[in-house]
Design an enzyme around this catalytic site. Structure first.
Site, PDB file in Angstrom:
ATOM      1  CG  ASP A  97      -0.112  -0.090   2.541  1.00  0.00           C
ATOM      2  OD1 ASP A  97       1.110   0.067   2.494  1.00  0.00           O
ATOM      3  OD2 ASP A  97      -0.735  -0.313   3.590  1.00  0.00           O
ATOM      4  CD  GLU A 119       0.625  -6.606   3.345  1.00  0.00           C
ATOM      5  OE1 GLU A 119       0.573  -5.379   3.116  1.00  0.00           O
ATOM      6  OE2 GLU A 119       1.366  -7.092   4.197  1.00  0.00           O
ATOM      7  CD  GLU A 133       0.250   4.491   4.497  1.00  0.00           C
ATOM      8  OE1 GLU A 133      -0.733   5.134   4.954  1.00  0.00           O
ATOM      9  OE2 GLU A 133       1.420   4.840   4.700  1.00  0.00           O
ATOM     10  CG  HIS A 213       6.225   4.556  10.137  1.00  0.00           C
ATOM     11  ND1 HIS A 213       5.467   4.722   9.018  1.00  0.00           N
ATOM     12  CD2 HIS A 213       6.154   3.239  10.428  1.00  0.00           C
ATOM     13  CE1 HIS A 213       4.975   3.548   8.640  1.00  0.00           C
ATOM     14  NE2 HIS A 213       5.375   2.636   9.480  1.00  0.00           N
ATOM     15  NE  ARG A 215       3.644  10.127   4.004  1.00  0.00           N
ATOM     16  CZ  ARG A 215       4.405  11.037   3.389  1.00  0.00           C
ATOM     17  NH1 ARG A 215       3.982  12.268   3.242  1.00  0.00           N
ATOM     18  NH2 ARG A 215       5.571  10.710   2.890  1.00  0.00           N
ATOM     19  CG  HIS A 246      10.378   5.823  10.062  1.00  0.00           C
ATOM     20  ND1 HIS A 246      10.579   6.795   9.114  1.00  0.00           N
ATOM     21  CD2 HIS A 246       9.832   4.768   9.404  1.00  0.00           C
ATOM     22  CE1 HIS A 246      10.172   6.348   7.936  1.00  0.00           C
ATOM     23  NE2 HIS A 246       9.719   5.113   8.086  1.00  0.00           N
TER      24      HIS A 246
HETATM   25  C1  UD1 Z   1       6.590   5.063   3.886  1.00  0.00           C
HETATM   26  C2  UD1 Z   1       5.225   4.649   3.335  1.00  0.00           C
HETATM   27  C3  UD1 Z   1       4.406   3.937   4.410  1.00  0.00           C
HETATM   28  C4  UD1 Z   1       5.187   2.803   5.049  1.00  0.00           C
HETATM   29  C5  UD1 Z   1       6.532   3.336   5.536  1.00  0.00           C
HETATM   30  C6  UD1 Z   1       7.374   2.221   6.081  1.00  0.00           C
HETATM   31  C7  UD1 Z   1       4.073   6.051   1.680  1.00  0.00           C
HETATM   32  C8  UD1 Z   1       3.282   7.266   1.442  1.00  0.00           C
HETATM   33  N1  UD1 Z   1       4.471   5.842   2.931  1.00  0.00           N
HETATM   34  O1  UD1 Z   1       6.371   6.065   4.876  1.00  0.00           O
HETATM   35  O2  UD1 Z   1       3.231   3.413   3.841  1.00  0.00           O
HETATM   36  O3  UD1 Z   1       4.459   2.277   6.127  1.00  0.00           O
HETATM   37  O4  UD1 Z   1       7.230   3.950   4.433  1.00  0.00           O
HETATM   38  O5  UD1 Z   1       8.453   2.686   6.817  1.00  0.00           O
HETATM   39  O6  UD1 Z   1       4.361   5.313   0.769  1.00  0.00           O
HETATM   40  N2  UD1 Z   1      13.955   8.722   5.138  1.00  0.00           N
HETATM   41  C9  UD1 Z   1      15.333   8.692   5.126  1.00  0.00           C
HETATM   42  N3  UD1 Z   1      15.952   7.498   4.869  1.00  0.00           N
HETATM   43  C10 UD1 Z   1      15.286   6.342   4.659  1.00  0.00           C
HETATM   44  C11 UD1 Z   1      13.883   6.386   4.692  1.00  0.00           C
HETATM   45  C12 UD1 Z   1      13.223   7.578   4.918  1.00  0.00           C
HETATM   46  O7  UD1 Z   1      15.989   9.700   5.330  1.00  0.00           O
HETATM   47  O8  UD1 Z   1      15.925   5.311   4.458  1.00  0.00           O
HETATM   48  C13 UD1 Z   1      13.266  10.023   5.391  1.00  0.00           C
HETATM   49  C14 UD1 Z   1      13.385  10.984   4.193  1.00  0.00           C
HETATM   50  O9  UD1 Z   1      13.495  12.297   4.656  1.00  0.00           O
HETATM   51  C15 UD1 Z   1      12.038  10.771   3.483  1.00  0.00           C
HETATM   52  C16 UD1 Z   1      11.133  10.614   4.686  1.00  0.00           C
HETATM   53  O10 UD1 Z   1      11.880   9.797   5.597  1.00  0.00           O
HETATM   54  O11 UD1 Z   1      11.676  11.864   2.663  1.00  0.00           O
HETATM   55  C17 UD1 Z   1       9.776  10.019   4.427  1.00  0.00           C
HETATM   56  O12 UD1 Z   1       9.846   8.828   3.666  1.00  0.00           O
HETATM   57  P1  UD1 Z   1       8.493   8.314   2.918  1.00  0.00           P
HETATM   58  O13 UD1 Z   1       8.795   7.042   2.227  1.00  0.00           O
HETATM   59  O14 UD1 Z   1       7.920   9.416   2.098  1.00  0.00           O
HETATM   60  O15 UD1 Z   1       7.468   8.111   4.100  1.00  0.00           O
HETATM   61  P2  UD1 Z   1       7.477   7.108   5.315  1.00  0.00           P
HETATM   62  O16 UD1 Z   1       6.905   7.844   6.460  1.00  0.00           O
HETATM   63  O17 UD1 Z   1       8.802   6.482   5.433  1.00  0.00           O
HETATM   64  N1  UDP Z   2      11.946  -3.209  11.086  1.00  0.00           N
HETATM   65  C1  UDP Z   2      13.343  -3.243  10.947  1.00  0.00           C
HETATM   66  N2  UDP Z   2      14.085  -2.388  11.714  1.00  0.00           N
HETATM   67  C2  UDP Z   2      13.534  -1.491  12.567  1.00  0.00           C
HETATM   68  C3  UDP Z   2      12.113  -1.446  12.675  1.00  0.00           C
HETATM   69  C4  UDP Z   2      11.346  -2.321  11.912  1.00  0.00           C
HETATM   70  O1  UDP Z   2      13.873  -4.046  10.185  1.00  0.00           O
HETATM   71  O2  UDP Z   2      14.281  -0.744  13.218  1.00  0.00           O
HETATM   72  C5  UDP Z   2      11.131  -4.123  10.240  1.00  0.00           C
HETATM   73  C6  UDP Z   2      10.075  -4.923  10.949  1.00  0.00           C
HETATM   74  O3  UDP Z   2      10.577  -6.195  11.341  1.00  0.00           O
HETATM   75  C7  UDP Z   2       8.963  -5.047   9.894  1.00  0.00           C
HETATM   76  C8  UDP Z   2       9.135  -3.814   9.042  1.00  0.00           C
HETATM   77  O4  UDP Z   2      10.415  -3.288   9.340  1.00  0.00           O
HETATM   78  O5  UDP Z   2       9.158  -6.187   9.065  1.00  0.00           O
HETATM   79  C9  UDP Z   2       8.061  -2.792   9.329  1.00  0.00           C
HETATM   80  O6  UDP Z   2       8.365  -1.600   8.687  1.00  0.00           O
HETATM   81  P1  UDP Z   2       7.647  -0.232   9.010  1.00  0.00           P
HETATM   82  O7  UDP Z   2       7.133  -0.256  10.394  1.00  0.00           O
HETATM   83  O8  UDP Z   2       8.617   0.846   8.624  1.00  0.00           O
HETATM   84  O9  UDP Z   2       6.468  -0.181   7.946  1.00  0.00           O
HETATM   85  P2  UDP Z   2       4.967  -0.737   7.919  1.00  0.00           P
HETATM   86  O10 UDP Z   2       5.014  -2.195   8.148  1.00  0.00           O
HETATM   87  O11 UDP Z   2       4.179   0.011   8.931  1.00  0.00           O
HETATM   88  O12 UDP Z   2       4.500  -0.386   6.544  1.00  0.00           O
END
Ligand code: UD1
Ligand code: UDP
Length: 372
Positions: A97, A119, A133, A213, A215, A246
């Site tokens: 999602d 999924e 999502e 994390h 939004r 995160h």
């Molecule tokens: C995203 C997904 C969410 C998922 C989550 C898992 C969307 C809209 N959101 O949310 O569904 O549950 O990932 O974690 O698709 N960033 C870094 N390094 C990284 C990752 C993220 O610096 O390795 C920072 C960056 O500033 C980036 C921000 O996090 O712009 C947000 O990342 P983004 O993928 O847009 O949203 P998440 O909150 O991570």
């Molecule tokens: N996870 C990880 N390291 C962390 C926190 C979570 O590897 O520090 C793994 C966790 O085991 C799970 C996945 O990341 O499989 C969940 O990711 P996240 O919570 O970012 O996203 P969501 O599942 O909510 O989309």
């Protein structure tokens, strides 16, 4: 001629849940399998690729700091086109999602490729929760050709939307395939992050593990969550609260500001997947708003408090291994204290069954696609 299959994913959870499936397709000789990462996440994606030893064939490298939904979507739509034109896949797999999922599905649809949605069928029936999502998932269902639903509940959701029954397969969640395989590896693994975690802990010290994390929780939701965690830490000074934070700046800022100075809260960098599994196993209770963690923790016998108002994963709530606590400070503190103090409730939650799979989701998907 071999069927050409392209996997597209971009964030940490998609990578974890796609990794065992990529391996299963790579091992099946009748497919020509390639991997495209959007790198919607960079560091948190690379942690997963390293552990599972997956080398992408295409890397769109789109992440930018504090990115918007619009920029993620626009970049993926534009940058998927040459990938799809070059490889010309018969089938594109997307997962779940995220905005990567939604945009990659749309790009694949425009290219004429068939789409397999892993999924599929999870719903809250509120298009703004989780945001974005729930709507990403529904848009993906509209363009997908094959729907791999983790549970009967998710299949029923799709049937209610008039998705053809013969295009849906109930598979279990691939997160359990990844977990069961990795739990074995983690048992004997020498890993610097696991050593770091061991050094944080005293012998027998109880651990509360936290992740968050979403939004829709940014802003006031995170302030409430952090205030609740602060109160839980103060009420339970002998416990250690460990929070791998995160990398989203909207999460890092309030978490560091409100929780940075509490002695029994450790804020750490996101953990690599094996170290996170080790820490889940070592924890007494997990407090999270994560989708994946909600699915994994019951397999490890860990009670989960979910900081969300609603969940598209009702199965574990119904099974009793997950409790929804929302983002209200008082409720988070009250429910956590009850679990800490009520050992029979704790015991009951730890022993319940995991509804999300048996570790054979990937082989079911390969068998289904082999017959197409
Ligand atoms: C995203 C997904 C969410 C998922 C989550 C898992 C969307 C809209 N959101 O949310 O569904 O549950 O990932 O974690 O698709 N960033 C870094 N390094 C990284 C990752 C993220 O610096 O390795 C920072 C960056 O500033 C980036 C921000 O996090 O712009 C947000 O990342 P983004 O993928 O847009 O949203 P998440 O909150 O991570
Ligand atoms: N996870 C990880 N390291 C962390 C926190 C979570 O590897 O520090 C793994 C966790 O085991 C799970 C996945 O990341 O499989 C969940 O990711 P996240 O919570 O970012 O996203 P969501 O599942 O909510 O989309």
């Amino acid at each position: 001629m071999n069927k050409k299959v392209l996997f597209v994913f971009g964030t940490r959870p998609e990578a974890i849940k796609m990794a065992p499936l990529v391996k299963a397709f790579q091992a099946a000789s009748q497919f020509d399998t390639k991997v495209c990462v959007t790198a919607q996440h960079r560091e948190m994606l690379d942690q997963v690729l390293d552990f599972f030893e997956i080398i992408p064939d295409f890397d769109l490298n789109i992440m930018e700091p504090n990115q918007t939904l619009n920029s993620i979507t626009a970049k993926i739509l534009l940058e998927m086109k040459p990938v799809l034109d070059t490889f010309n896949p018969d089938l594109v797999f997307v997962h779940g999602d995220t905005t990567t999922t939604m945009a990659a599905s749309l790009a694949a649809f425009y290219s004429g490729a068939k789409i397999g949605h892993i999924e599929a069928g999870l719903r809250t029936f509120n298009k703004r929760l989780p945001f974005p999502e729930e709507s990403n998932r529904r848009i993906t269902s509209v363009v997908a050709d094959y729907h791999f639903a983790p549970t009967q509940t998710s299949k029923d959701n799709l049937l209610r939307e008039n998705v053809a029954e013969d295009s849906i397969l109930v598979t279990g969640n691939t997160v359990i395939d990844a977990l069961l395989e990795s739990v074995e590896i983690v048992k004997d693994l020498k890993h610097p992050e696991i050593d770091m975690l061991k050094a944080l802990l005293q012998e027998g010290q109880e651990v509360l593990l936290i992740t968050g994390h979403r939004r829709e929780n940014h802003g006031d939701g995170f302030i409430q969550i952090c205030e609740a965690l602060k109160e839980i830490a103060l009420k339970n000074p002998s416990m250690l609260l460990i929070y791998p934070v995160h990398l989203n700046p909207n999460v890092l800022e309030p978490v560091n500001r409100i929780l940075g100075m509490i002695p029994n809260i450790k804020l750490i960098h996101p953990l690599s997947y094996p170290a996170f599994i080790w820490l889940m196993n070592r924890s007494k209770i997990i407090i999270t708003d994560s989708g994946g963690v909600q699915e994994e923790a019951p397999s490890l016998g860990k009670p989960v408090l979910v900081m969300r108002e609603t969940t598209e994963r009702p199965e574990a709530v119904e099974a009793g291994t997950v409790i929804l606590v929302g983002t209200d400070k008082e409720k988070i503190v009250r429910e956590t204290q009850e679990l800490i103090e009520n050992s029979s409730k704790m015991e009951r939650m730890s022993q319940l069954h995991n509804p999300y799979g048996d570790g054979a989701a990937c082989s079911r998907i390969v068998a289904f696609v082999s017959k197409l």
